[in-house]
Motif scaffolding. Structure first.
Motif, PDB file in Angstrom:
ATOM      1  N   VAL A   1      12.170   5.193  -7.870  1.00 15.15           N
ATOM      2  CA  VAL A   1      12.883   4.640  -6.958  1.00 15.15           C
ATOM      3  C   VAL A   1      11.964   4.023  -6.058  1.00 15.15           C
ATOM      4  O   VAL A   1      12.295   2.741  -5.377  1.00 15.15           O
ATOM      5  N   VAL A   2      10.718   4.512  -5.688  1.00  9.89           N
ATOM      6  CA  VAL A   2       9.641   3.911  -4.840  1.00  9.89           C
ATOM      7  C   VAL A   2       9.216   2.307  -5.333  1.00  9.89           C
ATOM      8  O   VAL A   2       9.268   1.343  -4.603  1.00  9.89           O
ATOM      9  N   PHE A   3       8.952   2.523  -6.805  1.00 12.03           N
ATOM     10  CA  PHE A   3       8.626   1.224  -7.461  1.00 12.03           C
ATOM     11  C   PHE A   3       9.574   0.186  -7.243  1.00 12.03           C
ATOM     12  O   PHE A   3       9.374  -0.855  -6.979  1.00 12.03           O
ATOM     13  N   VAL A   4      11.011   0.400  -7.411  1.00 10.49           N
ATOM     14  CA  VAL A   4      11.871  -0.431  -7.293  1.00 10.49           C
ATOM     15  C   VAL A   4      12.276  -0.849  -5.922  1.00 10.49           C
ATOM     16  O   VAL A   4      12.338  -2.071  -5.567  1.00 10.49           O
TER      17      VAL A   4
ATOM     18  N   PRO B   1       0.777  -1.283  -0.063  1.00 11.07           N
ATOM     19  CA  PRO B   1       0.067   0.012  -0.122  1.00 11.07           C
ATOM     20  C   PRO B   1       1.145   1.322  -0.095  1.00 11.07           C
ATOM     21  O   PRO B   1       0.457   2.303  -0.404  1.00 11.07           O
ATOM     22  N   LEU B   2       2.134   1.115   0.441  1.00 11.69           N
ATOM     23  CA  LEU B   2       2.850   2.241   0.533  1.00 11.69           C
ATOM     24  C   LEU B   2       3.377   2.633  -0.929  1.00 11.69           C
ATOM     25  O   LEU B   2       3.404   3.962  -1.322  1.00 11.69           O
TER      26      LEU B   2
ATOM     27  N   ALA C   1       2.039   5.918  -2.603  1.00 14.99           N
ATOM     28  CA  ALA C   1       2.928   7.013  -3.188  1.00 14.99           C
ATOM     29  C   ALA C   1       3.103   7.207  -4.627  1.00 14.99           C
ATOM     30  O   ALA C   1       3.146   8.521  -4.886  1.00 14.99           O
ATOM     31  N   MET C   2       2.645   6.284  -5.464  1.00 15.55           N
ATOM     32  CA  MET C   2       2.669   6.660  -6.815  1.00 15.55           C
ATOM     33  C   MET C   2       1.333   7.490  -7.131  1.00 15.55           C
ATOM     34  O   MET C   2       1.488   8.116  -8.059  1.00 15.55           O
ATOM     35  N   VAL C   3       0.126   7.364  -6.272  1.00 14.62           N
ATOM     36  CA  VAL C   3      -0.847   8.279  -6.555  1.00 14.62           C
ATOM     37  C   VAL C   3      -0.478   9.717  -6.321  1.00 14.62           C
ATOM     38  O   VAL C   3      -0.778  10.485  -6.783  1.00 14.62           O
ATOM     39  N   VAL C   4       0.055   9.780  -5.008  1.00 13.50           N
ATOM     40  CA  VAL C   4       0.398  11.378  -4.570  1.00 13.50           C
ATOM     41  C   VAL C   4       1.487  11.789  -5.539  1.00 13.50           C
ATOM     42  O   VAL C   4       1.446  13.047  -5.841  1.00 13.50           O
ATOM     43  N   HIS C   5       2.514  10.941  -5.938  1.00 14.46           N
ATOM     44  CA  HIS C   5       3.534  11.605  -6.794  1.00 14.46           C
ATOM     45  C   HIS C   5       3.233  11.928  -8.001  1.00 14.46           C
ATOM     46  O   HIS C   5       3.598  12.796  -8.777  1.00 14.46           O
ATOM     47  N   GLY C   6       2.273  11.134  -8.503  1.00 12.95           N
ATOM     48  CA  GLY C   6       1.632  11.354  -9.767  1.00 12.95           C
ATOM     49  C   GLY C   6       0.715  12.754  -9.762  1.00 12.95           C
ATOM     50  O   GLY C   6       0.980  13.648 -10.724  1.00 12.95           O
TER      51      GLY C   6
END
Length: 433
Positions: A190-193, A134-135, A139-144
């Motif tokens: 970076v978060v994705f990795v 979920p993190l 994070a992907m939603v907010v950074h998008g």
């Protein structure tokens, strides 16, 4: 000891107590707001409540209420499966789809919290079903949302470019937009990795070997064997069709008519409850009330800090430093730290004018400095105390919410510690503009 310093020390004490004792930080913050407001700042009740985020309270309640109904009647399941079909079962693409959708929404004019409020519940329901961290998804939603947030026609972009024009500073709208987009895109990668995105590339939604959550946050095996056929019936029943219409209406109302996301969501939830009370009966109890208390309490305390001038005091103290480059990096950190608890737009509106005295001297490039301030003050919105982070925390189903809160807080702290220095080094030191 000055009143401003006392108020900051009290905030530190609130964090320490909430971290070491099982007490809701929001309740502590309300008590601190009362004590500091009355005893230190000489504020009455009206002055203390001036910082209460009534709009955010309604957004958190309204959106979580509406999506609790959507979960209860199976609409979110239907949306998850529709998303899987859209990307051909490739689970790893879904976080990036959510990044692009929220970025597109903010780029065309949606307020960042409105875009996150629309996308986050769907994204996190997907994460819960398929065992994605979920993190990672939050994070992907907010950074998008922040990646698209500074386009020339966006809310953030228009506000910052307007401040720059009002202060008679040189500006570059495209540079500002690209700086935010690239910064958030790099962070998202970076978060994705780091949080298991690469592992997702080995699995498809119809792959019986699909892995569970990369960090164990969901605490179950949703990610294993998660095919559309293996789950409950996801046909479009009348309640689900009506809920989908309500979600579309929410998007149209917020983006097309600039209506309040919270009030609109509450209204739509009430209408659905009136027609299908059986599936909606438990939705009110599923509103993220502890999260609402936590966020509203902390923001109310920050409002007291603003009322008594602590925020301005800190900013002016940094601005008075005689070394422009040092003052620049400290202003970026002030923007990041304060924005993690308060309005990003409000902080930018305060910090850019504070930077004017040394920007007009020509030693610091105005274009790079403004972009660095903008990125520093918005990229930290993953913090659970910011509106976007709070929406992500409230929208996550089937998680240990205290653990997820700590994860968001730690992640937000890392962003606060690292990003301002990096954008200062990349955007300010070279002297752009």
């Amino acid at each position: 000891m000055s009143a401003e310093l006392i108020s900051i020390l009290v905030l530190v004490v609130v964090f320490v107590i909430a971290t070491t004792r099982s007490i809701n930080m929001g309740a502590l913050a309300f008590a601190a707001a009362y004590g500091v407001g009355e005893l230190v700042a000489d504020l009455d009740a009206d002055g203390i409540f001036a910082g209460f985020p009534g709009d955010l309270f309604v957004v958190l309640v309204g959106v979580t209420y509406l999506f609790a109904i959507a979960r209860a009647n199976g609409t979110t399941d239907w949306l998850v499966h529709a998303s899987i079909r859209l990307v051909g079962g490739r689970i790893a693409l879904i976080p990036w789809v959510m990044f692009v959708i929220t970025g597109a929404l903010t780029a065309i004019g949606a307020v960042s919290p409105a875009a996150v409020a629309i996308v986050a519940p769907i994204a996190l329901s997907f994460a819960a079903r398929y065992g994605i961290s979920p993190l990672l998804m939050g994070a992907m939603v907010v950074h998008g949302a922040q990646g698209g947030g500074f386009s020339p026609i966006s809310i953030y972009g228009s506000i910052v470019n307007g401040i720059v024009e009002r202060e008679h500073l040189p500006g570059n709208e495209l540079f500002l937009f690209l700086a935010s987009l690239v910064a958030n895109l790099i962070i998202a990668a970076v978060v994705f990795v780091l949080f298991g995105g690469l592992k997702l590339t080995r699995h498809r939604a119809d792959d019986s070997s699909s892995n569970g959550s990369t960090d164990g946050s969901t605490g179950d095996d949703r990610g294993k064997g998660a095919s559309p056929e293996s789950h409950e019936d996801t046909r479009l029943t009348p309640p689900r069709m009506a809920t989908l219409i309500a979600l579309v209406a929410l998007v149209v109302a917020v983006l097309g008519f600039d209506l309040d996301a919270g009030l609109t969501a509450v209204t739509l939830a009430v209408v659905l409850s009136a027609f299908w009370p059986d599936t909606s009966r438990k939705a009110v109890s599923e509103i993220a009330w502890p999260t609402v208390l936590l966020i509203c309490g902390v923001i109310t305390y920050v409002g007291v800090l603003e009322e008594m001038g602590t925020i301005k005091w800190a900013g002016e103290g940094v601005g008075d430093i005689g070394v422009p480059l040092l003052a620049a990096v400290l202003l970026c950190y002030v923007g990041a730290i304060v924005s993690a608890f308060a309005s990003s737009v409000g902080i930018m509106g305060a910090l850019i004018p504070l930077a004017v005295p040394f920007l007009v001297q020509g030693e610091i490039g105005a274009v790079g400095m403004i972009a660095a301030l903008a990125v520093s003050a918005t990229v930290v919105d993953v913090s659970p105390f910011s509106t976007n982070g709070a929406l992500v925390l409230a929208a996550a189903p089937d998680v240990d919410r205290e653990r997820f809160f700590r994860q968001l807080m730690i992640y937000g702290g890392v962003i606060v510690a690292v990003v301002p220095a990096v954008v200062w080094l990349v955007l300010v030191v070279p002297g752009f503009g």
